[in-house]
Structure formats: structure tokens, C-alpha cells
Motif scaffolding. Structure first.
Motif, PDB file in Angstrom:
ATOM      1  N   ARG A 109       0.040   3.047  -1.481  1.00 16.45           N
ATOM      2  CA  ARG A 109       0.856   1.861  -1.715  1.00 16.45           C
ATOM      3  C   ARG A 109       1.831   1.753  -0.553  1.00 16.45           C
ATOM      4  N   VAL A 110       1.936   0.568   0.008  1.00 16.24           N
ATOM      5  CA  VAL A 110       2.785   0.336   1.176  1.00 16.24           C
ATOM      6  C   VAL A 110       4.050  -0.380   0.737  1.00 16.24           C
TER       7      VAL A 110
ATOM      8  N   PHE B 105      -1.345   8.367  -3.373  1.00 16.30           N
ATOM      9  CA  PHE B 105      -1.376   8.691  -4.799  1.00 16.30           C
ATOM     10  C   PHE B 105      -0.072   8.235  -5.451  1.00 16.30           C
ATOM     11  N   PRO B 106       0.264   6.951  -5.315  1.00 17.48           N
ATOM     12  CA  PRO B 106       1.586   6.460  -5.723  1.00 17.48           C
ATOM     13  C   PRO B 106       1.863   6.551  -7.220  1.00 17.48           C
TER      14      PRO B 106
ATOM     15  N   ALA C   5     -10.371   1.494  -8.876  1.00 19.97           N
ATOM     16  CA  ALA C   5     -10.716   0.818  -7.627  1.00 19.97           C
ATOM     17  C   ALA C   5      -9.974   1.449  -6.447  1.00 19.97           C
ATOM     18  N   ALA C   6      -8.719   1.849  -6.685  1.00 23.55           N
ATOM     19  CA  ALA C   6      -7.926   2.465  -5.616  1.00 23.55           C
ATOM     20  C   ALA C   6      -8.492   3.825  -5.197  1.00 23.55           C
ATOM     21  N   HIS C   7      -9.245   4.481  -6.086  1.00 24.43           N
ATOM     22  CA  HIS C   7      -9.799   5.810  -5.799  1.00 24.43           C
ATOM     23  C   HIS C   7     -11.266   5.770  -5.383  1.00 24.43           C
ATOM     24  N   ARG C   8     -11.897   4.617  -5.436  1.00 23.92           N
ATOM     25  CA  ARG C   8     -13.353   4.524  -5.257  1.00 23.92           C
ATOM     26  C   ARG C   8     -13.830   5.172  -3.967  1.00 23.92           C
TER      27      ARG C   8
ATOM     28  N   LEU D  30       7.771  -3.224  -5.293  1.00 20.95           N
ATOM     29  CA  LEU D  30       6.799  -3.188  -4.211  1.00 20.95           C
ATOM     30  C   LEU D  30       7.448  -3.232  -2.831  1.00 20.95           C
ATOM     31  N   GLY D  31       8.771  -3.267  -2.785  1.00 19.49           N
ATOM     32  CA  GLY D  31       9.452  -3.219  -1.499  1.00 19.49           C
ATOM     33  C   GLY D  31       9.786  -4.576  -0.919  1.00 19.49           C
TER      34      GLY D  31
END
Length: 305
Positions: free
Chosen positions: A144-145, A157-158, A190-193, A263-264
Motif C-alpha cells: 500500500r502506497v 503486507f499493510p 487479489a493483492a497476494h495473487r 490512504l495518505g
């Protein structure tokens, strides 16, 4: 002796904790930052009164605070010197969190203490280093940015959920804090695919465990994970990333200032949207996991916290 702690519990002697108590403090700090008296009692094999006295000693000495959420006592260890001694000074477990995050952390800890023999990777640096040692690039890790004033911070791994890895398999744990749909689970998958695919290419079997508090949640999780195993899996363009994109866009339009801040700021939101759209474009329908299970926590049953 708990192997994945790598002897870090010994560094807690300076605070007067040894043996099982030191192990407990290390487990709680590294995996969640919070725990309940029921979890403490089960781990140490003590009654409620002794658990109360142990927690009271933590709060009286300024190491922790205990708050009540929906009639349940939750102890949060916040002392920076304790985390520094464990080599995890900057982990966000020290901070206060929403009820949703608290439940996720408590469920994660519940699974870890029931499976403390697994080779867990407790911190973000340990996770990143372990996968890089296998030749897996950081670009394939979930990230995650966060961005503000032209600066970017990348957190791998947020969601800070448990991951275990050895020479044969990798175990990824997802904790459902009580979501009404499978959207968050699909988005996490999906983030780990790409990481799961890379592990498969390196002869590591990928196993996914979904932790929930109710039968409906575990049934729903099994259905999703079965799709991942059979090839209709987490990376397929679908409602997970799409719904998250829509949620961020609504936040930008002024309907969720808290999410924008999380999210910044505006730049962080835009970077997240770009990441999600890229994930959709690069998705493939191949199976990505070799096994799955749904685990229902007995200490946090059913609806409510």
C-alpha cells in the motif's frame, strides 16, 4: 520454546518477565499488540483472578492500557521500550485502532497462539526478507502506497496478518472482523495473487486460512477460497478491486474523509487506484493456492464484538 520468536522473549528479562510470561508478551506485541484476559488465561493456564492481576501489573507500570469494547476487556501494550527490546519499535500495534482493526488483530493472535509451532514471520521486514531470500521481487508483494506533499511511503503486507513460511509451504491467514460481504477477502486475495504464484513456481505449497466468528462467514470464505484453488481465483478481474476503486472514488468526492486520510491524502488515493487498476489488467484465471481452511474462533463467537 517458540522457535519463530528467535529468542526475542529473552530481551524482556529487564522488565521482569521470563518463561511463559515473556513468551506471551512477545507473542502479543509482535502479532497483534492487543489481547483479552481469556486469551491470556488460556496461554498461561491461569484463572481469571490471576489474569486480572497480570494485566493490572502491566497497566500500573505504564506498559499497557485496558479498555472496554462492547463489554469485553481488551489490553493494548503500548510501551515503546518493550517493542524496542523485541526489535519492533515502529510497528503500529502500539497505536489505538478502530474496533474493526482490534477484532482482526485479536482473531489473528487467537490463531497464532493455537498454532505457535508454525514458522511465523511476525514483522513486515521479516516477511519481506524471507520472500526476497527466495528470489521474489518486492514488486510481487502486497503493498500500500501512502503519499503526501510529494513523498511516498510503501508498506508491504499493510493489513498485518499472519504469514508462515518454511521450505515446503507458506501459510497466509486472513481474519474477517465481521464484514457483511466477501469483498474485503477477495481484495486481500487479489493483492497476494502474484506472490502466491511466485511461491508455487518455487515449489512452495500455498495454504490460506480464513478466520471468522460465525458459521455464515466461514461458509462464505470457503466458497471464495475454493474458487482460488480451482482457478477462478483472487486475481481475476472482478468485484473485489472494482468495488474498492469505487469506494475510494466516493471518498475523494467528499463522502469519506477518514478513508482519504487513511490512504495518505488525495495523492495516496490516486496511487491506490492506479495500483488496483493495474492488478485488474494483469489478472489471470489460473489457480493460485494449493489448500485452504476456514477456522472459527471459539473465543470470539458469533455476531458482536
Amino acid at each position: 520454546m517458540i522457535a519463530h520468536l528467535k529468542g526475542r522473549e529473552k530481551a524482556l528479562r529487564r522488565f521482569g518477565w521470563t518463561g511463559a510470561k515473556a513468551e506471551w508478551i512477545a507473542l502479543a506485541c509482535l502479532h497483534s499488540g492487543v489481547f483479552t484476559r481469556a486469551q491470556l488465561s488460556a496461554w498461561l493456564g491461569i484463572d481469571r483472578w490471576k489474569a486480572y492481576r497480570f494485566v493490572r501489573s502491566l497497566t500500573d507500570r505504564g506498559f499497557a492500557a485496558e479498555d472496554t469494547f462492547a463489554r469485553r476487556k481488551v489490553c493494548r501494550i503500548y510501551s515503546r521500550p518493550v517493542y524496542r527490546a523485541l526489535g519492533a519499535e515502529h510497528v503500529r500495534h502500539r497505536k489505538t485502532a478502530s474496533e474493526e482493526v482490534l477484532v482482526r488483530r485479536l482473531l489473528s493472535l487467537d490463531y497464532v497462539i493455537e498454532h505457535s509451532d508454525l514458522p511465523w514471520l511476525p514483522t513486515e521486514p521479516e516477511k519481506v526478507a524471507a520472500f526476497e531470500a527466495l528470489g521474489i521481487e518486492r514488486a510481487l508483494l502486497p503493498v500500500r502506497v501512502y503519499g503526501r506533499d510529494g513523498r511516498e511511503t510503501r508498506r508491504h503486507f499493510p493489513v498485518k496478518l499472519p504469514v508462515a513460511l518454511n521450505a515446503e509451504r507458506a501459510v497466509f491467514v486472513y481474519a474477517d472482523p465481521g464484514h457483511g460481504t466477501a469483498t474485503a477477502l477477495r481484495s486481500w486475495g487479489a493483492a497476494h495473487r502474484r506472490l502466491w504464484q511466485a511461491l508455487g513456481e518455487r515449489s512452495r505449497t500455498v495454504e490460506v486460512v480464513a478466520i471468522a466468528r460465525g458459521h455464515r462467514e466461514t461458509r462464505r470464505a470457503r466458497k471464495v477460497m475454493r474458487g482460488w484453488a480451482e482457478g477462478s481465483g483472487p486475481g481475476r478481474p472482478g468485484p473485489g478491486p472494482g468495488e474498492e476503486i469505487a469506494r475510494i472514488e466516493r471518498a475523494i468526492r467528499g463522502k469519506d474523509d477518514a478513508l482519504v486520510e487513511e490512504l495518505g491524502g488525495l495523492q495516496g488515493c490516486l496511487l491506490r487506484i492506479v495500483e488496483l487498476k493495474s492488478r485488474q489488467r494483469s489478472a489471470s484465471p489460473t489457480g493460485t493456492i494449493g489448500g485452504f481452511a476456514a477456522w472459527r474462533s471459539s473465543r470470539f463467537p458469533g455476531g458482536g464484538f
